[in-house]
Structures are given as C-alpha cells and as structure tokens.
Design a protein around this motif. Sequence first.
Motif, PDB file in Angstrom:
ATOM      1  N   VAL A 175       0.852  -1.192   0.000  1.00  0.00           N
ATOM      2  CA  VAL A 175       0.000   0.000   0.000  1.00  0.00           C
ATOM      3  C   VAL A 175       0.883   1.235   0.000  1.00  0.00           C
ATOM      4  N   SER A 176       0.551   2.208  -0.832  1.00  0.00           N
ATOM      5  CA  SER A 176       1.330   3.449  -0.891  1.00  0.00           C
ATOM      6  C   SER A 176       0.390   4.630  -1.107  1.00  0.00           C
ATOM      7  N   ALA A 177       0.874   5.804  -0.705  1.00  0.00           N
ATOM      8  CA  ALA A 177       0.116   7.036  -0.875  1.00  0.00           C
ATOM      9  C   ALA A 177       1.058   8.135  -1.328  1.00  0.00           C
ATOM     10  N   GLN A 178       0.543   9.036  -2.144  1.00  0.00           N
ATOM     11  CA  GLN A 178       1.350  10.142  -2.650  1.00  0.00           C
ATOM     12  C   GLN A 178       0.566  11.436  -2.499  1.00  0.00           C
ATOM     13  N   THR A 179       1.286  12.498  -2.156  1.00  0.00           N
ATOM     14  CA  THR A 179       0.618  13.784  -1.905  1.00  0.00           C
ATOM     15  C   THR A 179       0.454  14.626  -3.166  1.00  0.00           C
ATOM     16  N   PRO A 181      -2.256  13.769  -5.545  1.00  0.00           N
ATOM     17  CA  PRO A 181      -2.735  12.911  -4.457  1.00  0.00           C
ATOM     18  C   PRO A 181      -3.382  11.631  -4.974  1.00  0.00           C
ATOM     19  N   PHE A 182      -2.893  10.502  -4.437  1.00  0.00           N
ATOM     20  CA  PHE A 182      -3.551   9.223  -4.746  1.00  0.00           C
ATOM     21  C   PHE A 182      -3.074   8.191  -3.722  1.00  0.00           C
ATOM     22  N   ILE A 183      -3.834   7.123  -3.649  1.00  0.00           N
ATOM     23  CA  ILE A 183      -3.479   5.980  -2.810  1.00  0.00           C
ATOM     24  C   ILE A 183      -3.588   4.736  -3.673  1.00  0.00           C
ATOM     25  N   SER A 184      -2.664   3.823  -3.500  1.00  0.00           N
ATOM     26  CA  SER A 184      -2.659   2.634  -4.356  1.00  0.00           C
ATOM     27  C   SER A 184      -2.397   1.381  -3.527  1.00  0.00           C
ATOM     28  N   MET A 185      -2.806   0.261  -4.089  1.00  0.00           N
ATOM     29  CA  MET A 185      -2.533  -1.038  -3.489  1.00  0.00           C
ATOM     30  C   MET A 185      -2.039  -1.967  -4.596  1.00  0.00           C
ATOM     31  N   GLU A 186      -0.805  -2.420  -4.438  1.00  0.00           N
ATOM     32  CA  GLU A 186      -0.230  -3.355  -5.412  1.00  0.00           C
ATOM     33  C   GLU A 186      -0.339  -4.771  -4.858  1.00  0.00           C
ATOM     34  N   LEU A 226      -7.277  -6.536   5.455  1.00  0.00           N
ATOM     35  CA  LEU A 226      -7.003  -5.103   5.544  1.00  0.00           C
ATOM     36  C   LEU A 226      -7.761  -4.465   6.704  1.00  0.00           C
ATOM     37  N   ASP A 227      -8.980  -4.930   6.961  1.00  0.00           N
ATOM     38  CA  ASP A 227      -9.750  -4.413   8.091  1.00  0.00           C
ATOM     39  C   ASP A 227      -9.043  -4.718   9.417  1.00  0.00           C
TER      40      ASP A 227
END
Length: 266
Positions: A64-68, A71-76, A93-94
Amino acid sequence: MADEKTWKGGRLGPFHISKRYKNVAVDLGRLYEAENIRTGAPALLLMPGAHANWEPEDSWLVRVSAQTEPPFISMEVEQAPSSGQLSKLSDMLDLLTSTVERLEKNEEARAHLTGGPVGTWKRWVGRTRRLLRSRGWLVVAGLAVTLSAVIWSRVSQDPEGPRGEQRAGAGVGELATSEDKAPDMVDLTRSGATAIAYPLPAKPFSDQAKAPCYPKSGEVEINGGCWVELAKRPPCYERQAEYQGKCYMPVSARSHQQGEPRSLQP
C-alpha cells in the motif's frame, strides 16, 4: 490462528521480532514490533487471537502506498492465490486497520514505523546482541575453539607451516636462478652500456655485482644484488627486469672488481 503455546518469538517468515506491544490490541491478538530481515524495513506483526474472529485461508502479498502530489493511494498485489476472494483480502485489511488504530497515540510505534529502514551496521549489532542473549552463542564459541585447536595442532606439528614449504620450494628455484647468467648487464666502467622483461630474481645472477652496492653511482641493493633503476616504467622493454612498478638493469660484477665507478654513462 498462531499457536500461543509453542511460538516463543524470534524469526517469523521474513521478519525478526524485536519486542511485543503489551496491553495493546489484546482483543485482536499479540502485536509485535518487527523488521524485514532482508531489507531492514520497519514493520508490525499481528498474531491474531481467538477474539479476532479471523483465520487466514490464503496467502496474500500486497503493498500500500500514498502520494501527496498528485494525491492518490494505491494497493499493489504482488502475490495472490489463484482462487482468492476479495472478501478475504478485505478482512485482512480491516484487521490491519484496526491494529494501527490501537497504536495511533503510541509514540514508540510511531518512531519505529517512521524511522526508515535499519542500516546494515545496526542490524548486525542487533543480531549479535540477540545471539549473545540466546544459547546460539555457545555453539558459535564451541566451533571457534575447535577450529583454533585444529589449526594450532597442525602448526605445532610443522613449525614452518605452509610458508616453510613455500620457502623450501622457492629455494630450489632461487638456486637455479642464481646459477643462470643475466641476459645483459650494466657495466659502470664502460660507456654506451646497452639497456636490458623479466621478473627480478630472488638472488643475484652469478655474474652480477653483489652488495655492498654503490648508491653514489646510482646503484640500489635488491635481494642481495646491485641494480640500476631506469627512467622507463612498466611495461619494461624486453631485456629489462621489472620489480615493484619499476624497470631495472643488473650491475656487472666486473665494475666492482675495478673499484667504485664514478658514474653511469648514458
């Protein structure tokens, strides 16, 4: 669910457990501070308990990564079972989200997760300390003592050791070399001496001037023989001796028989 009776900490998969967060997320299971053994990256490791109501059925590997900006969030998904269900991924994930929520105000966890990968030196020191705290150091120490005893036994039986064998073998070659005549000489009593690539021998040639040499005449002593250093640098010419990055010519024994020469003619 992990077996709480048999697992005693240490390494688990690609992670090494450093400490447990006691009294944190106890309703979910046992929560540990960890690091990736291969990369040194900080991590959290949760061993779900009975109250978590979750049992892993498939093996997933996600990042999981996030960028400002932008802005986006991703899951590889790096690894997933061929028959995997997204509901199982969602449950996983929960559970992780609930675990992180329990640590929101934990300063130790924040420092651990935001400190970046542990350097090689710190990892080495940490593993050494863990080894000393465990019984493994006894095995290492025993092997070291045994190896030292074997080496000492061999050395005591042969005082010269491998070097003695090398010296003995080298002595035969050196004797043969000393009996060979040099391909050319510097005769300091003659003008117009010709320049002489071969390795500089361990002993003087039979027709070469021997120590003491005449440094005022440009001679240098190497391996008991007198030599003249040339301005030429390796690769040396065909009839020159090469030694420690320099080119040399042997001094003729005749020059010493007639006394100290005055100078070497170009």
